[in-house]
Design an enzyme around this catalytic site. Structure first.
Site, PDB file in Angstrom:
ATOM      1  N   TYR A 137       0.809  -1.223   0.000  1.00 10.87           N
ATOM      2  CA  TYR A 137       0.000   0.000   0.000  1.00 10.87           C
ATOM      3  C   TYR A 137       0.844   1.276   0.000  1.00 10.87           C
ATOM      4  O   TYR A 137       0.287   2.367   0.043  1.00 10.87           O
ATOM      5  CB  TYR A 137      -0.938   0.010   1.211  1.00 10.87           C
ATOM      6  CG  TYR A 137      -2.124  -0.921   1.078  1.00 10.87           C
ATOM      7  CD1 TYR A 137      -1.937  -2.299   1.060  1.00 10.87           C
ATOM      8  CD2 TYR A 137      -3.422  -0.424   0.964  1.00 10.87           C
ATOM      9  CE1 TYR A 137      -3.009  -3.165   0.940  1.00 10.87           C
ATOM     10  CE2 TYR A 137      -4.504  -1.283   0.839  1.00 10.87           C
ATOM     11  CZ  TYR A 137      -4.306  -2.643   0.833  1.00 10.87           C
ATOM     12  OH  TYR A 137      -5.376  -3.491   0.713  1.00 10.87           O
ATOM     13  N   LYS A 189       4.487 -14.339   3.478  1.00 13.53           N
ATOM     14  CA  LYS A 189       4.723 -15.143   2.284  1.00 13.53           C
ATOM     15  C   LYS A 189       6.217 -15.124   1.992  1.00 13.53           C
ATOM     16  O   LYS A 189       6.655 -14.883   0.860  1.00 13.53           O
ATOM     17  CB  LYS A 189       3.870 -14.592   1.115  1.00 13.53           C
ATOM     18  CG  LYS A 189       3.841 -15.466  -0.121  1.00 13.53           C
ATOM     19  CD  LYS A 189       3.209 -16.844   0.086  1.00 13.53           C
ATOM     20  CE  LYS A 189       3.395 -17.715  -1.141  1.00 13.53           C
ATOM     21  NZ  LYS A 189       2.978 -19.123  -0.911  1.00 13.53           N
ATOM     22  N   ASP A 221      -1.187 -18.459   2.223  1.00  9.06           N
ATOM     23  CA  ASP A 221      -2.072 -19.435   1.568  1.00  9.06           C
ATOM     24  C   ASP A 221      -2.514 -20.497   2.570  1.00  9.06           C
ATOM     25  O   ASP A 221      -3.699 -20.827   2.688  1.00  9.06           O
ATOM     26  CB  ASP A 221      -1.407 -20.045   0.315  1.00  9.06           C
ATOM     27  CG  ASP A 221       0.041 -20.473   0.529  1.00  9.06           C
ATOM     28  OD1 ASP A 221       0.614 -20.160   1.591  1.00  9.06           O
ATOM     29  OD2 ASP A 221       0.600 -21.136  -0.369  1.00  9.06           O
ATOM     30  N   ASP A 245      -5.340  -7.384   4.618  1.00  9.01           N
ATOM     31  CA  ASP A 245      -6.563  -6.977   3.910  1.00  9.01           C
ATOM     32  C   ASP A 245      -7.319  -8.216   3.447  1.00  9.01           C
ATOM     33  O   ASP A 245      -8.528  -8.335   3.639  1.00  9.01           O
ATOM     34  CB  ASP A 245      -6.197  -6.101   2.706  1.00  9.01           C
ATOM     35  CG  ASP A 245      -7.413  -5.753   1.872  1.00  9.01           C
ATOM     36  OD1 ASP A 245      -8.422  -5.329   2.471  1.00  9.01           O
ATOM     37  OD2 ASP A 245      -7.365  -5.928   0.643  1.00  9.01           O
ATOM     38  N   ASP A 249     -11.169 -10.356   5.140  1.00  3.52           N
ATOM     39  CA  ASP A 249     -12.462 -10.603   4.485  1.00  3.52           C
ATOM     40  C   ASP A 249     -12.867 -12.066   4.706  1.00  3.52           C
ATOM     41  O   ASP A 249     -14.037 -12.379   4.958  1.00  3.52           O
ATOM     42  CB  ASP A 249     -12.403 -10.312   2.976  1.00  3.52           C
ATOM     43  CG  ASP A 249     -12.760  -8.860   2.637  1.00  3.52           C
ATOM     44  OD1 ASP A 249     -12.568  -7.981   3.502  1.00  3.52           O
ATOM     45  OD2 ASP A 249     -13.231  -8.601   1.506  1.00  3.52           O
TER      46      ASP A 249
END
Ligand code: IPM
Ligand code: MG
Length: 356
Positions: A137, A189, A221, A245, A249
């Site tokens: 970001y 990651k 993942d 982010d 969700d």
């Protein structure tokens, strides 16, 4: 008696509707718990931009620094270029007020809300600490040969030692203060994004300062997979901006939907921003059908941050009670008229069912 000066941005789409319900609950909490709130409504958002050509004037932005907190409904509008209003309002507040932590609790009020088989409230109770000012970001990007066949586009993820460390340290402190499993999971990651090695090393260093805290690690993942398979494995998890982010969700769905998930963008000790994690859902705007539960929970997080702990706990308790007694049966669009939910929660604060 606490007196709080709060900036309120209803924003776009369903933002103003859900904000109105959160404000009803804020007023009821103020009345019952004896504090006062001075609200300044700011008109910024896509309509304001389309009408006046300004996104967030500097003078208004600077005034935010003098407030106790900021409440935001939602931002985003398909009539505007992708990301324009999000960067001009949400990201600007996160970056320019240095709100380096995005706290996203995932908690299940009642088994019936969870789409996963057999998961109970005690199995879904975690906080994702999303680093909020760096990573993908940061905004460093560019295009070469724009619009041509050989176009190249780049965006740099940036991670600083200081930025990484302050997010990780907060996660450890949070695990200690929650006093649950006293566990922090690093989600990254690092096997593909080599820059995440800074996260690996910083996490190991901070962990040494917290011998009572158990540490875990999961690549993003796999973390998505564990979140569905064994959400009970998470207590506090800390993760870079973009990964946070995405996984929140997913977490929102585990707790019952986007209509339930709240967040606090904070810089401890400074003016901070509270918002539902959902977007502006333009197609549901004006229908009185969006769930304001997330906005109300964000209001609870704001009160907790401001030090009004009993009021914050009461909002959480009222929501749990409403779901457990099935006076609220879901937090999806159309489950309840928007404007009735704030009244229900406010009513529960004024006169808890348990005391009737
Ligand atoms: C969120 C949102 C924002 C983000 C968007 C609106 C820029 O998805 O708060 O999760 O990506 O951070
Ligand atoms: Mg998001």
């Amino acid at each position: 008696m606490g007196e709080y000066d709060i900036a309120v941005i209803g924003g776009d789409g369903i933002g103003p509707e859900v904000t109105a319900e959160a404000m009803k609950v804020l007023d009821a909490a103020a009345e019952v718990y004896g504090f006062s709130v001075n609200r300044t409504e700011l008109p910024f958002g896509s309509d304001h931009f389309l009408e006046h050509g300004e996104i967030f004037p500097d003078a208004a932005f600077e005034e935010l620094r003098g407030r106790d907190a900021i409440f935001l409904g939602a931002i985003g509008d398909p009539r505007l270029p992708v990301g324009k209003i999000e960067y001009g309002i949400i990201a600007r507040m996160r970056f320019d007020l240095d709100l380096y932590l995005n706290l996203r609790p995932i908690q299940l009020f009642t088994e019936g809300l969870c789409p996963l088989k057999g998961k109970r409230p005690e199995d879904v109770d975690m906080v994702i600490v999303r680093e909020n000012t760096e990573g993908a970001y940061s905004g460093m990007h560019g295009f070469m040969h724009k619009g041509q066949a050989l176009e190249v586009s780049t965006q740099t993820m940036t991670y600083t030692r200081q930025g990484t460390e302050r997010a990780i340290r907060y996660a450890f402190e949070l695990a200690m203060s929650r006093n649950k499993r006293k566990q922090v999971t690093l989600i990254d990651k690092a096997n593909a994004i080599r820059a995440h090695d800074l996260w690996t090393r910083t996490f190991a260093g901070v962990a040494r300062e917290f011998p009572e805290v158990t540490t875990e690690h999961a690549y993003i993942d796999a973390a998505c997979m564990w979140m569905i398979k064994n959400p009970e494995w998470f207590d506090v998890a800390v993760t870079p901006n973009l990964l946070g982010d995405i996984i929140t969700d997913l977490g929102a769905m585990v707790q019952g939907g986007m209509g339930l998930a709240a967040s606090a963008n904070i810089h401890p000790g400074r003016v901070s921003l509270f918002e539902p994690i959902h977007g502006s859902a333009p197609k549901h705007a004006g229908n009185n059908s969006a769930s304001p539960v997330a906005a109300i929970m964000a209001c609870g997080m704001m009160l907790d941050y401001l030090g009004e702990k009993p009021a914050a706990a009461a909002i959480n308790g009222a929501m749990r009670e409403l779901f457990c007694s099935e006076r609220l049966t879901g937090a999806g669009t159309g489950d309840h008229p928007t404007n009735e939910v704030g009244d229900l929660v406010a009513g529960e604060l004024r006169q808890p069912a348990s005391s009737v």
